[in-house]
Write a protein that holds these residues in place. Structure first.
Motif, short mmCIF file in Angstrom:
data_model
loop_
_atom_site.label_atom_id
_atom_site.label_comp_id
_atom_site.label_asym_id
_atom_site.label_seq_id
_atom_site.Cartn_x
_atom_site.Cartn_y
_atom_site.Cartn_z
N ASP A 68 0.83 -1.20 0.00
CA ASP A 68 0.00 0.00 0.00
C ASP A 68 0.87 1.26 0.00
OD1 ASP A 68 -2.57 1.27 0.07
OD2 ASP A 68 -2.25 1.72 2.18
N SER A 69 1.94 1.25 0.79
CA SER A 69 2.87 2.38 0.84
C SER A 69 3.54 2.58 -0.52
CB SER A 69 3.93 2.16 1.91
OG SER A 69 3.35 2.04 3.19
N ALA A 70 3.93 1.48 -1.17
CA ALA A 70 4.58 1.56 -2.47
C ALA A 70 3.63 2.10 -3.53
CB ALA A 70 5.10 0.18 -2.88
N VAL A 71 2.36 1.69 -3.45
CA VAL A 71 1.36 2.20 -4.40
C VAL A 71 1.23 3.72 -4.27
CG1 VAL A 71 -1.11 2.27 -4.94
CG2 VAL A 71 0.01 0.07 -4.54
N LYS A 72 1.19 4.20 -3.05
CA LYS A 72 1.07 5.64 -2.82
C LYS A 72 2.30 6.39 -3.33
CE LYS A 72 -1.95 5.07 1.20
NZ LYS A 72 -2.06 5.14 2.69
N VAL A 73 3.49 5.83 -3.11
CA VAL A 73 4.72 6.46 -3.60
C VAL A 73 4.72 6.48 -5.12
CG1 VAL A 73 7.23 6.22 -3.77
CG2 VAL A 73 6.09 5.86 -1.57
N GLU A 74 4.34 5.38 -5.74
CA GLU A 74 4.32 5.29 -7.20
C GLU A 74 3.32 6.29 -7.78
OE1 GLU A 74 3.85 4.49 -11.19
OE2 GLU A 74 2.19 4.30 -9.76
N GLN A 75 2.15 6.41 -7.13
CA GLN A 75 1.13 7.35 -7.60
C GLN A 75 1.62 8.78 -7.46
OE1 GLN A 75 -2.23 6.17 -5.21
NE2 GLN A 75 -2.99 4.72 -6.75
N GLU A 76 2.28 9.07 -6.36
CA GLU A 76 2.82 10.42 -6.14
C GLU A 76 3.91 10.74 -7.16
OE1 GLU A 76 5.10 12.99 -2.63
OE2 GLU A 76 4.17 11.06 -2.16
N THR A 77 4.78 9.77 -7.38
CA THR A 77 5.86 9.96 -8.37
C THR A 77 5.28 10.14 -9.77
OG1 THR A 77 7.33 8.56 -7.05
CG2 THR A 77 7.95 8.95 -9.34
N SER A 78 4.28 9.34 -10.09
CA SER A 78 3.63 9.43 -11.40
C SER A 78 2.96 10.78 -11.58
CB SER A 78 2.60 8.31 -11.54
OG SER A 78 1.92 8.39 -12.77
N SER A 79 2.33 11.28 -10.50
CA SER A 79 1.67 12.59 -10.56
C SER A 79 2.69 13.70 -10.79
CB SER A 79 0.90 12.83 -9.26
OG SER A 79 0.30 14.10 -9.26
N LYS A 80 3.82 13.61 -10.12
CA LYS A 80 4.87 14.62 -10.29
C LYS A 80 5.43 14.60 -11.70
CE LYS A 80 6.41 14.87 -5.47
NZ LYS A 80 7.53 14.60 -4.53
N ARG A 81 5.60 13.39 -12.24
CA ARG A 81 6.09 13.28 -13.62
C ARG A 81 5.10 13.91 -14.59
NH1 ARG A 81 7.85 7.83 -12.24
NH2 ARG A 81 5.91 7.05 -13.14
N GLN B 266 2.90 16.29 -13.90
CA GLN B 266 2.95 17.75 -13.74
C GLN B 266 4.16 18.34 -14.45
OE1 GLN B 266 2.82 18.49 -9.54
NE2 GLN B 266 0.72 17.74 -9.31
N THR B 267 5.30 17.64 -14.34
CA THR B 267 6.52 18.11 -15.01
C THR B 267 6.35 18.13 -16.52
OG1 THR B 267 7.90 17.23 -13.21
CG2 THR B 267 8.99 17.70 -15.31
N ARG B 268 5.73 17.06 -17.05
CA ARG B 268 5.49 17.01 -18.50
C ARG B 268 4.55 18.11 -18.94
NH1 ARG B 268 5.29 11.30 -17.71
NH2 ARG B 268 3.00 11.41 -17.67
N THR B 269 3.53 18.39 -18.10
CA THR B 269 2.57 19.44 -18.43
C THR B 269 3.25 20.80 -18.50
OG1 THR B 269 0.78 18.20 -17.37
CG2 THR B 269 0.42 20.55 -17.74
N LYS B 270 4.11 21.07 -17.51
CA LYS B 270 4.84 22.34 -17.49
C LYS B 270 5.77 22.44 -18.69
CE LYS B 270 4.78 22.97 -12.46
NZ LYS B 270 5.62 23.05 -11.23
N THR B 271 6.45 21.33 -18.99
CA THR B 271 7.37 21.31 -20.14
C THR B 271 6.62 21.55 -21.44
OG1 THR B 271 8.82 19.76 -19.00
CG2 THR B 271 9.08 19.95 -21.38
N ASP B 272 5.45 20.90 -21.58
CA ASP B 272 4.64 21.06 -22.79
C ASP B 272 4.14 22.49 -22.91
OD1 ASP B 272 5.02 18.42 -23.34
OD2 ASP B 272 3.08 17.76 -22.56
N SER B 273 3.79 23.10 -21.75
CA SER B 273 3.30 24.47 -21.76
C SER B 273 4.41 25.43 -22.21
CB SER B 273 2.81 24.87 -20.37
OG SER B 273 1.70 24.08 -20.00
#
Length: 290
Positions: A250-263, A265-272
């Motif tokens: 469960d902890s790993a799922v949350k970390v993966e989801q958080e990391t995925s969300s940050k990635r 957001q980073t792609r969105t900013k880069t695309d913008s």
């Protein structure tokens, strides 16, 4: 002073009031454990996770997922078994770090499952396993002792009922009637206690044997007939292992989801930024042409 006293009668009355409830509570605890074992054995989502962990473990240079030396190829082909996977290794997957130390094998497993089987990621919160944390705090051996304590106290009450009465004068007949009724109730309770204990432990043992066989965790070093104490120890260890894995997963799922969300957001900013640069270049070209 020996004999059946007023204190004995009070103890008898209290015991008659609480004994059935105590027996029900002990039985329910064993039923809860057996129910969770059945759910773990029949859980398709857990089977997907374990098979994915086995495949990842075989790719890594670790002991995880290695087949036991005493397992032959025909056993590995059994459809209703996950033979060959060492469940203890599940709780070590998070210890295998990536080169940069920011991730681990369990997070990588969650990322892989997210792509292929996203439905399994919420398994630790599944209603079928809500009792796992509760169960790991129980002592199966103590639960067995509670059966024995109930039987021992019942025997003691029956023994005291056969003791000579104190002289209660006019109340003597009432006392005799109380003892007779109490003896009938206690003998019925003792009969129910023994049958309930035997049936409960038989079902519990059978459920555990099926579960450890399914997960390939049978300990051949103990022989075919393990003692009750050994079975209780094995079940406690198994439940603790599964709870720990669910917690780490469960902890790993949350970390993966958080990391995925940050990635994301980073792609969105880069695309913008790229879009703004592109729009800026277009505007400059248009002005120059005009």
């Amino acid at each position: 002073k020996f004999g059946f006293t007023l204190g004995s009668a009070i103890d008898m009355k209290i015991f008659q009031k609480t004994s059935w409830q105590d027996l029900t509570v002990i039985k329910q605890k064993f039923e809860i454990i057996s129910g969770v074992l059945d759910n773990l054995k029949s859980c398709c989502e857990l089977k997907v996770i374990l098979k994915a962990a086995l495949e990842i473990g075989n790719l890594a240079t670790n002991e995880y997922g290695k087949y036991k030396s005493n397992v032959n190829s025909s056993q590995l082909q059994r459809k209703n078994s996950i033979i060959g996977f060492t469940l203890d290794s599940l709780c070590k997957l998070h210890e295998v770090k990536s080169v940069d130390g920011r991730s681990n094998l369990l997070i990588f497993l969650c990322g892989s499952l997210k792509q292929l089987h996203p439905e399994v990621l919420n398994l630790p919160n599944d209603e079928r396993f809500k009792d796992l944390e509760l169960i790991r705090g129980w002592s199966n051996r103590q639960m067995m002792n509670e059966f024995e304590e109930l039987e021992s106290f019942t025997e003691r009450m029956l023994f005291e009922l056969n003791e000579k009465d104190e002289d209660y004068g006019n109340a003597k007949q009432d006392f005799i009637n109380f003892k007779r009724d109490s003896k009938t109730k206690l003998e019925k309770f003792k009969e129910t206690l023994i049958s309930t204990r035997d049936e409960t432990l038989s079902h519990f043992t059978q459920t555990w044997n099926e579960t450890q066989s399914y997960f390939g965790q049978s300990d051949n070093t103990r022989g075919s007939a393990s003692s009750s104490i050994e079975i209780f120890e094995d079940v406690s260890k198994f439940m603790t292992t599964m709870w720990q894995f669910f917690f780490y997963f469960d902890s790993a799922v949350k970390v993966e989801q958080e990391t995925s969300s940050k990635r994301k957001q980073t792609r969105t900013k880069t695309d913008s930024k790229d879009s703004l640069k592109s729009n800026g270049s277009s505007s400059s070209s248009s002005s120059f042409i005009d």
